[in-house]
Write a protein that holds these residues in place. Structure first.
Motif, PDB file in Angstrom:
ATOM      1  N   TYR A 164       0.923  -1.244   0.153  1.00  0.00           N
ATOM      2  CA  TYR A 164       0.094  -0.056   0.005  1.00  0.00           C
ATOM      3  C   TYR A 164       0.897   1.186   0.022  1.00  0.00           C
ATOM      4  O   TYR A 164       1.811   1.115   0.728  1.00  0.00           O
ATOM      5  N   PHE A 219      -6.377  -9.247   4.206  1.00  0.00           N
ATOM      6  CA  PHE A 219      -6.073  -7.965   4.726  1.00  0.00           C
ATOM      7  C   PHE A 219      -7.267  -7.850   5.984  1.00  0.00           C
ATOM      8  O   PHE A 219      -7.052  -7.043   6.641  1.00  0.00           O
ATOM      9  N   THR A 264      -7.308  -8.773   8.961  1.00  0.00           N
ATOM     10  CA  THR A 264      -6.695  -8.517  10.377  1.00  0.00           C
ATOM     11  C   THR A 264      -6.598  -6.858  10.545  1.00  0.00           C
ATOM     12  O   THR A 264      -6.627  -6.457  11.744  1.00  0.00           O
ATOM     13  N   GLY A 265      -6.588  -6.435   9.348  1.00  0.00           N
ATOM     14  CA  GLY A 265      -6.229  -4.802   9.604  1.00  0.00           C
ATOM     15  C   GLY A 265      -4.961  -4.427  10.074  1.00  0.00           C
ATOM     16  O   GLY A 265      -4.521  -3.199  10.083  1.00  0.00           O
ATOM     17  N   GLU A 266      -3.986  -5.260  10.106  1.00  0.00           N
ATOM     18  CA  GLU A 266      -2.691  -5.089  10.408  1.00  0.00           C
ATOM     19  C   GLU A 266      -1.833  -4.542   9.310  1.00  0.00           C
ATOM     20  O   GLU A 266      -1.552  -5.511   8.389  1.00  0.00           O
ATOM     21  N   LEU A 267      -1.559  -3.386   8.999  1.00  0.00           N
ATOM     22  CA  LEU A 267      -0.356  -3.034   7.918  1.00  0.00           C
ATOM     23  C   LEU A 267       1.011  -2.699   8.708  1.00  0.00           C
ATOM     24  O   LEU A 267       0.883  -2.187   9.797  1.00  0.00           O
ATOM     25  N   PHE A 297       4.216  -0.726   8.451  1.00  0.00           N
ATOM     26  CA  PHE A 297       4.682   0.310   7.485  1.00  0.00           C
ATOM     27  C   PHE A 297       6.343   0.587   7.582  1.00  0.00           C
ATOM     28  O   PHE A 297       6.895  -0.035   8.359  1.00  0.00           O
ATOM     29  N   GLY A 298       6.730   1.077   6.429  1.00  0.00           N
ATOM     30  CA  GLY A 298       8.123   1.485   6.244  1.00  0.00           C
ATOM     31  C   GLY A 298       8.227   2.833   6.986  1.00  0.00           C
ATOM     32  O   GLY A 298       7.218   3.568   7.779  1.00  0.00           O
ATOM     33  N   PHE A 302      -9.343   0.411  13.998  1.00  0.00           N
ATOM     34  CA  PHE A 302      -8.397   0.328  14.523  1.00  0.00           C
ATOM     35  C   PHE A 302      -7.688   1.589  15.250  1.00  0.00           C
ATOM     36  O   PHE A 302      -8.225   2.790  14.607  1.00  0.00           O
ATOM     37  N   TYR A 343      -4.070   3.101  15.490  1.00  0.00           N
ATOM     38  CA  TYR A 343      -2.448   2.997  15.259  1.00  0.00           C
ATOM     39  C   TYR A 343      -1.664   4.065  15.794  1.00  0.00           C
ATOM     40  O   TYR A 343      -2.169   5.006  16.352  1.00  0.00           O
ATOM     41  N   ARG A 346       8.165   3.466  13.541  1.00  0.00           N
ATOM     42  CA  ARG A 346       7.288   3.294  12.729  1.00  0.00           C
ATOM     43  C   ARG A 346       5.898   3.300  13.085  1.00  0.00           C
ATOM     44  O   ARG A 346       5.618   2.970  14.238  1.00  0.00           O
ATOM     45  N   LEU A 347       4.799   3.876  12.339  1.00  0.00           N
ATOM     46  CA  LEU A 347       3.402   3.620  12.373  1.00  0.00           C
ATOM     47  C   LEU A 347       3.357   2.231  12.662  1.00  0.00           C
ATOM     48  O   LEU A 347       3.528   1.389  12.065  1.00  0.00           O
ATOM     49  N   LEU A 406       0.280  -0.924  14.445  1.00  0.00           N
ATOM     50  CA  LEU A 406      -1.008  -1.121  15.049  1.00  0.00           C
ATOM     51  C   LEU A 406      -0.921  -1.090  16.649  1.00  0.00           C
ATOM     52  O   LEU A 406      -0.073  -1.807  17.180  1.00  0.00           O
ATOM     53  N   ARG A 417      -7.282  -3.346  17.743  1.00  0.00           N
ATOM     54  CA  ARG A 417      -8.430  -3.248  16.810  1.00  0.00           C
ATOM     55  C   ARG A 417      -9.694  -3.718  17.518  1.00  0.00           C
ATOM     56  O   ARG A 417      -9.597  -4.522  18.499  1.00  0.00           O
ATOM     57  N   ILE A 447     -12.140  -5.320  16.818  1.00  0.00           N
ATOM     58  CA  ILE A 447     -12.866  -6.710  16.971  1.00  0.00           C
ATOM     59  C   ILE A 447     -12.259  -7.787  17.998  1.00  0.00           C
ATOM     60  O   ILE A 447     -12.711  -8.762  18.560  1.00  0.00           O
ATOM     61  N   ARG A 478     -11.612   0.438   8.115  1.00  0.00           N
ATOM     62  CA  ARG A 478     -11.280  -0.470   7.287  1.00  0.00           C
ATOM     63  C   ARG A 478     -12.699  -0.311   6.268  1.00  0.00           C
ATOM     64  O   ARG A 478     -13.913  -0.245   6.554  1.00  0.00           O
ATOM     65  N   GLU A 538      -9.952  -4.345   0.176  1.00  0.00           N
ATOM     66  CA  GLU A 538      -9.914  -3.329   1.309  1.00  0.00           C
ATOM     67  C   GLU A 538      -8.925  -2.369   1.535  1.00  0.00           C
ATOM     68  O   GLU A 538      -7.937  -2.308   0.944  1.00  0.00           O
ATOM     69  N   LEU A 577      -7.664   0.749   4.645  1.00  0.00           N
ATOM     70  CA  LEU A 577      -7.655   1.590   5.501  1.00  0.00           C
ATOM     71  C   LEU A 577      -7.641   2.922   5.481  1.00  0.00           C
ATOM     72  O   LEU A 577      -6.581   3.707   4.724  1.00  0.00           O
TER      73      LEU A 577
END
Lengths: 114, 111
Positions: free
Chosen positions: A33, A98, A100-103, A105-106, B34, B36, B43-44, B46, B49, B51, B90, B97, B99
């Motif tokens: 992304y 996707f 889980t919603g966990e991305l 990031f760099g 979520f 973050y 870094r950014l 999580l 969440r 759920i 989401r 999907e 974010l």
């Protein structure tokens, strides 16, 4: 480090120029992304690739394009740069699926357009 | 249209005080939300969440569909909680999907 890596970390260029930002996802992650973070806009979703194919598109300008290569790294190409393109560009990756919603990031590539 | 709203750009509290970071969303489907966090020079990542209904580093967040909110709370803030916090929603887009993030709240916990 097997996390998401982005190059370059910093880039300064002039208006009208073209730049390429590169991203290597975490080992095994198929989705990449791209997000743009500017001062007042927060994190804006640009585009997503999954295993080499474009999967979702956000607020990406026509001057911008991206691709994901067979080795899963991705490049974001920004052309005809304007002052307003100055921002932090983040790449993120996720495992297959996707939900889980966990991305992950760099550290981002900071672009300054003068 | 702003789909995730974090009304506070900056929030400052003292160590040991309760903290609440606000997040409101608009979404026609069944929302998944979520939080973050980005600590200084990191870094950014999580945080939690909805759920999972989990508590991470003492933080909890409850999804309130009636108020379309997902506020992040901690009863006793610590200095190491100082960071940028982003609420994210989401969204489904044609079978894929993404974010969508709010603009973030910078939390400062003072000693």
């Amino acid at each position: 480090d097997s996390g998401v890596t982005q190059t370059p970390k910093h880039l300064i260029t002039a208006t009208g120029q073209r730049v390429t930002l590169r991203c290597s996802p975490r080992s095994g992650d198929l989705s990449v992304y791209w997000y743009q973070q500017s001062l007042d806009q927060g994190l804006q979703f640009l585009i997503q690739y999954y295993n080499g194919e474009e999967r979702a598109k956000g607020n990406i300008l026509e001057r911008f394009s991206a691709q994901q290569f067979p080795d899963l790294h991705s490049e974001l190409n920004l052309s005809s740069l304007e002052l307003g393109d100055s921002a932090l560009y983040f790449c993120a990756s996720s495992a297959d699926g996707f939900w889980t919603g966990e991305l992950f990031f760099g550290e981002g590539s900071r672009l300054t357009v003068l | 249209a702003q789909r995730v709203t974090q009304p506070e750009k900056l929030l400052s509290v003292f160590k040991g005080a309760p903290v609440e970071l606000k997040c409101n969303y608009s979404y026609s489907g069944s929302p998944e939300l979520f939080w973050y966090v980005q600590y200084s020079r990191q870094r950014l990542q999580l945080l939690l969440r909805h759920i999972s209904r989990e508590s991470i580093k003492g933080f909890t967040a409850d999804l309130n569909k009636g108020e379309t909110s997902f506020h992040l709370k901690k009863p006793f803030a610590q200095e190491e909680d100082s960071a940028m916090y982003y609420c994210a929603l989401r969204e489904d887009q044609g079978g894929s999907e993404k974010l969508v993030f709010g603009k973030g709240t910078k939390l400062t916990v003072n000693p």
